[in-house]
Design a protein around this motif. Structure first.
Motif, mmCIF file in Angstrom:
data_model
loop_
_atom_site.group_PDB
_atom_site.id
_atom_site.type_symbol
_atom_site.label_atom_id
_atom_site.label_comp_id
_atom_site.label_asym_id
_atom_site.label_seq_id
_atom_site.Cartn_x
_atom_site.Cartn_y
_atom_site.Cartn_z
ATOM 1 N N MET A 1 27.801 42.844 75.068
ATOM 2 C CA MET A 1 27.726 44.224 74.637
ATOM 3 C C MET A 1 26.965 44.390 73.323
ATOM 4 O O MET A 1 26.220 45.355 73.188
ATOM 5 C CB MET A 1 29.124 44.809 74.526
ATOM 6 N N PRO A 2 27.100 43.486 72.355
ATOM 7 C CA PRO A 2 26.344 43.674 71.109
ATOM 8 C C PRO A 2 24.838 43.777 71.322
ATOM 9 O O PRO A 2 24.172 44.600 70.668
ATOM 10 C CB PRO A 2 26.715 42.439 70.283
ATOM 11 N N GLY A 3 24.280 42.980 72.235
ATOM 12 C CA GLY A 3 22.839 43.044 72.491
ATOM 13 C C GLY A 3 22.423 44.379 73.088
ATOM 14 O O GLY A 3 21.410 44.963 72.698
ATOM 15 N N LEU A 4 23.195 44.880 74.026
ATOM 16 C CA LEU A 4 22.911 46.167 74.645
ATOM 17 C C LEU A 4 23.044 47.287 73.614
ATOM 18 O O LEU A 4 22.220 48.198 73.566
ATOM 19 C CB LEU A 4 23.865 46.402 75.820
ATOM 20 N N LEU A 5 24.059 47.199 72.786
ATOM 21 C CA LEU A 5 24.248 48.179 71.726
ATOM 22 C C LEU A 5 23.055 48.191 70.783
ATOM 23 O O LEU A 5 22.526 49.255 70.446
ATOM 24 C CB LEU A 5 25.536 47.860 70.957
ATOM 25 N N ARG A 6 22.609 47.025 70.373
ATOM 26 C CA ARG A 6 21.463 46.916 69.462
ATOM 27 C C ARG A 6 20.226 47.572 70.071
ATOM 28 O O ARG A 6 19.438 48.199 69.393
ATOM 29 C CB ARG A 6 21.208 45.446 69.151
ATOM 30 N N GLN A 7 20.097 47.457 71.377
ATOM 31 C CA GLN A 7 18.943 48.000 72.093
ATOM 32 C C GLN A 7 18.985 49.526 72.207
ATOM 33 O O GLN A 7 17.952 50.180 72.134
ATOM 34 C CB GLN A 7 18.954 47.406 73.501
ATOM 35 N N LEU A 8 20.164 50.117 72.410
ATOM 36 C CA LEU A 8 20.262 51.529 72.788
ATOM 37 C C LEU A 8 20.845 52.477 71.741
ATOM 38 O O LEU A 8 20.711 53.689 71.871
ATOM 39 C CB LEU A 8 21.117 51.646 74.062
ATOM 40 N N ILE A 9 21.501 51.961 70.712
ATOM 41 C CA ILE A 9 22.275 52.820 69.831
ATOM 42 C C ILE A 9 21.424 53.859 69.101
ATOM 43 O O ILE A 9 21.834 55.005 68.938
ATOM 44 C CB ILE A 9 23.138 51.999 68.836
ATOM 45 N N GLU A 10 20.243 53.497 68.666
ATOM 46 C CA GLU A 10 19.427 54.457 67.930
ATOM 47 C C GLU A 10 19.051 55.648 68.813
ATOM 48 O O GLU A 10 19.080 56.791 68.368
ATOM 49 C CB GLU A 10 18.182 53.806 67.342
ATOM 50 N N GLN A 11 18.723 55.406 70.059
ATOM 51 C CA GLN A 11 18.396 56.494 70.989
ATOM 52 C C GLN A 11 19.570 57.463 71.122
ATOM 53 O O GLN A 11 19.400 58.671 71.076
ATOM 54 C CB GLN A 11 18.045 55.911 72.362
ATOM 55 N N TYR A 12 20.779 56.936 71.271
ATOM 56 C CA TYR A 12 21.971 57.788 71.385
ATOM 57 C C TYR A 12 22.187 58.604 70.125
ATOM 58 O O TYR A 12 22.509 59.786 70.174
ATOM 59 C CB TYR A 12 23.219 56.953 71.668
ATOM 60 N N LEU A 13 21.999 57.973 68.991
ATOM 61 C CA LEU A 13 22.222 58.675 67.726
ATOM 62 C C LEU A 13 21.176 59.752 67.475
ATOM 63 O O LEU A 13 21.504 60.826 66.979
ATOM 64 C CB LEU A 13 22.266 57.673 66.576
ATOM 65 N N VAL A 14 19.938 59.476 67.815
ATOM 66 C CA VAL A 14 18.886 60.488 67.656
ATOM 67 C C VAL A 14 19.241 61.739 68.460
ATOM 68 O O VAL A 14 19.121 62.856 67.978
ATOM 69 C CB VAL A 14 17.500 59.927 68.064
ATOM 70 N N GLU A 15 19.713 61.543 69.682
ATOM 71 C CA GLU A 15 20.109 62.686 70.514
ATOM 72 C C GLU A 15 21.288 63.449 69.904
ATOM 73 O O GLU A 15 21.368 64.669 70.025
ATOM 74 C CB GLU A 15 20.467 62.203 71.920
ATOM 75 N N ALA A 16 22.188 62.761 69.227
ATOM 76 C CA ALA A 16 23.360 63.413 68.635
ATOM 77 C C ALA A 16 23.005 64.212 67.384
ATOM 78 O O ALA A 16 23.554 65.288 67.164
ATOM 79 C CB ALA A 16 24.424 62.374 68.296
ATOM 80 N N VAL A 17 22.099 63.718 66.572
ATOM 81 C CA VAL A 17 21.820 64.372 65.288
ATOM 82 C C VAL A 17 20.608 65.298 65.311
ATOM 83 O O VAL A 17 20.455 66.140 64.433
ATOM 84 C CB VAL A 17 21.674 63.344 64.135
ATOM 85 N N ALA A 18 19.744 65.176 66.310
ATOM 86 C CA ALA A 18 18.522 65.985 66.377
ATOM 87 C C ALA A 18 18.776 67.492 66.342
ATOM 88 O O ALA A 18 18.048 68.213 65.651
ATOM 89 C CB ALA A 18 17.699 65.609 67.603
ATOM 90 N N PRO A 19 19.794 68.027 67.031
ATOM 91 C CA PRO A 19 20.013 69.474 66.977
ATOM 92 C C PRO A 19 20.296 70.008 65.571
ATOM 93 O O PRO A 19 20.142 71.189 65.307
ATOM 94 C CB PRO A 19 21.231 69.689 67.892
#
Length: 112
Positions: A1-19
């Motif tokens: 899971m840490p590797g997958l998290l490292r790969q995807l977390i920024e994309q998820y966060l950008v979607e959360a804070v962009a609005p």
């Protein structure tokens, strides 16, 4: 899971804070991360290039740990006043829960 998290977390966060017009300046935010363990915290820190100490939480607690993290942020509220932050929770499989937070500015508590 840490590797997958490292790969995807920024994309998820950008979607959360962009609005809110936020994004990319991850070190400008405060962080309340559910520490699923030291490897999870290390992955988030590395993926977002966070400064040392941004995720200074104990990675050995279970699900209730985010409450302890939020309590620590409450105690440091003077440092956070008016600033934005992110609450990040990770669950079974690859479940990511995000919430954008804003610290109250200058509010004083009444004595009970």
């Amino acid at each position: 899971m840490p590797g997958l998290l490292r790969q995807l977390i920024e994309q998820y966060l950008v979607e959360a804070v962009a609005p809110l017009g936020l994004g990319g300046g991850w070190n400008d935010l405060f962080w309340a991360v559910h520490p699923g363990g030291p490897a999870i915290l290390d992955s988030v820190e590395a993926a977002l290039a966070l400064a040392p100490g941004k995720l200074a939480q104990d990675g050995k607690m279970s699900g209730v740990s985010v409450i302890f993290v939020l309590d620590e942020l409450r105690r440091r509220r003077g440092e956070l006043a008016g600033g934005f932050g992110v609450k990040l929770g990770l669950g079974p499989g690859f479940t990511v829960e995000t919430m954008v937070l804003r610290a109250a500015s200058g509010a004083k508590r009444k004595a009970l």
